[in-house]
Design an enzyme around this catalytic site. Structure first.
Site, short mmCIF file in Angstrom:
data_model
loop_
_atom_site.label_atom_id
_atom_site.label_comp_id
_atom_site.label_asym_id
_atom_site.label_seq_id
_atom_site.Cartn_x
_atom_site.Cartn_y
_atom_site.Cartn_z
N HIS A 92 0.85 -1.19 0.00
CA HIS A 92 0.00 0.00 0.00
C HIS A 92 0.88 1.23 0.00
O HIS A 92 1.83 1.33 0.77
CB HIS A 92 -0.91 0.00 1.24
CG HIS A 92 -1.94 1.08 1.22
ND1 HIS A 92 -1.66 2.37 1.59
CD2 HIS A 92 -3.25 1.07 0.88
CE1 HIS A 92 -2.76 3.11 1.47
NE2 HIS A 92 -3.73 2.33 1.04
N LEU A 98 -0.27 3.70 6.31
CA LEU A 98 -1.71 3.60 6.49
C LEU A 98 -2.15 4.49 7.65
O LEU A 98 -1.46 4.61 8.64
CB LEU A 98 -2.08 2.13 6.78
CG LEU A 98 -1.72 1.13 5.68
CD1 LEU A 98 -2.05 -0.28 6.14
CD2 LEU A 98 -2.48 1.43 4.42
N LEU A 143 -10.13 -3.52 4.55
CA LEU A 143 -9.33 -3.01 3.44
C LEU A 143 -8.08 -2.27 3.92
O LEU A 143 -8.19 -1.28 4.65
CB LEU A 143 -10.18 -2.10 2.56
CG LEU A 143 -9.48 -1.47 1.36
CD1 LEU A 143 -8.99 -2.55 0.40
CD2 LEU A 143 -10.41 -0.49 0.65
N ASP A 144 -6.92 -2.75 3.50
CA ASP A 144 -5.63 -2.11 3.78
C ASP A 144 -5.37 -1.93 5.28
O ASP A 144 -4.64 -1.02 5.67
CB ASP A 144 -5.54 -0.75 3.06
CG ASP A 144 -5.49 -0.91 1.56
OD1 ASP A 144 -4.97 -1.93 1.08
OD2 ASP A 144 -5.99 -0.01 0.86
N GLU A 145 -5.94 -2.79 6.09
CA GLU A 145 -5.74 -2.66 7.54
C GLU A 145 -5.28 -3.98 8.16
O GLU A 145 -5.41 -4.19 9.37
CB GLU A 145 -7.03 -2.18 8.22
CG GLU A 145 -7.42 -0.76 7.81
CD GLU A 145 -8.64 -0.24 8.54
OE1 GLU A 145 -9.09 -0.92 9.48
OE2 GLU A 145 -9.16 0.83 8.17
#
Length: 301
Positions: free
Chosen positions: A209, A213, A244-246
């Protein structure tokens, strides 16, 4: 007065076995006294030699994590070692994984149109930097077929649209199962995996990513970062989860930028960070140095 006697230099010393690690043992459990001694004793009892060891106790959860690499007799198998370790595992309620380093994990890469992370992984794989067997590259576009096939890797095109998303994901998972894949690497795969597929790949899929984040999620992140005048841009590699993206973070890095740089400069620097962070995360995973600790990770370097 006591005396310390040193052995004679003429004394014959048995030659130690090779220090090349053949197995890696990872474990986690609730912390208590005696875990390290019991595990090390079991390894020694099987004529194995510890060549690398690291452990960590999480003070918040009281969970204990350990990674041990050890050399072993050529005749020792995974099954034999697991049987011998079983009394220790049961006594301490260990969650154990044993990895034979002679068996390289089988990997699949998912990618879309942007090739910087893919190209970096192909190069590192070609020079033997990544201890894996790269089996296939899957894409929802046909754009990157040539560099993949030039590298001698199978390229598979699974187009995706709103109408066939479920079918396309089923094809990906069928391929994952059929090719006996151990790790999926999302090298800027610009599709959001469904909760079902994310859960099926839990602990076996790594995503990259842009940025730390959760900054600048979504499209055109470097354009927005440039517009806001940020001074640091970076990248985060993490395990894929339905959030999502975590997912649990494996690796991160940043590069300094300034007001004199263009959006194109930001993109070029950012993509360089993305490629290096993803490669480091993949290598850490392949070397069995990453243990999931709830929503976080323990990474033994």
């Amino acid at each position: 007065m006591s005396q310390v006697r040193f052995p004679s230099r003429s004394r014959k010393i048995d030659k130690p076995q090779s220090l090349a690690a053949r197995f890696v043992l990872t474990l986690s459990c609730d912390d208590r006294m005696g875990i390290v001694a019991a595990v090390a004793g079991s390894i020694a009892d099987q004529a194995c030699n510890i060549v690398e060891s690291a452990q960590y106790r999480d003070p918040d959860s009281n969970r204990f994590f350990m990674r041990v690499a050890f050399a072993a007799p050529e005749t020792l198998t995974v099954e034999q070692f697991e049987i011998a370790l079983r009394p220790v595992a049961e006594a301490f309620e260990l969650h154990v994984e044993l990895h034979d380093l002679n068996v390289r994990p089988r990997a699949m890469i998912l990618v879309s149109k942007i090739g910087h992370c893919l190209n970096d992984l192909l190069y590192r794989n070609a020079i033997g930097h990544l201890p894996m067997e790269l089996v296939s590259v899957v894409s929802n576009h046909d754009t990157l077929r040539k560099p993949v096939e030039d590298a001698g890797i199978e390229f598979i095109h699974f187009p995706v649209s709103e109408d066939n998303r479920g079918e396309q994901e089923s094809k990906i998972f069928d391929l994952f199962s059929g090719q006996k894949i151990d790790l999926v690497v999302l090298a800027r795969y610009m599709q959001i995996l469904s909760d079902e597929l994310s859960n099926r790949l839990a602990g076996r899929a790594i995503n990259i990513h842009h940025s730390f984040l959760p900054s600048f999620k979504g499209a055109r992140p470097y354009h927005r970062a440039h517009a806001l005048g940020v001074k640091l841009i970076g990248a985060t590699a993490h395990y894929v989860t339905p959030d999502l993206d975590e997912g649990p973070i494996i690796e991160q890095d940043v590069e300094r930028v300034d007001h004199a740089m263009s959006v194109e400069d930001f993109i070029a620097i950012g993509r360089g960070v993305e490629a290096s962070v993803l490669a480091r995360a993949v290598k850490l995973h392949l070397e069995h140095r990453v243990l999931v600790n709830g929503v976080r990770t323990v990474v033994f370097r």
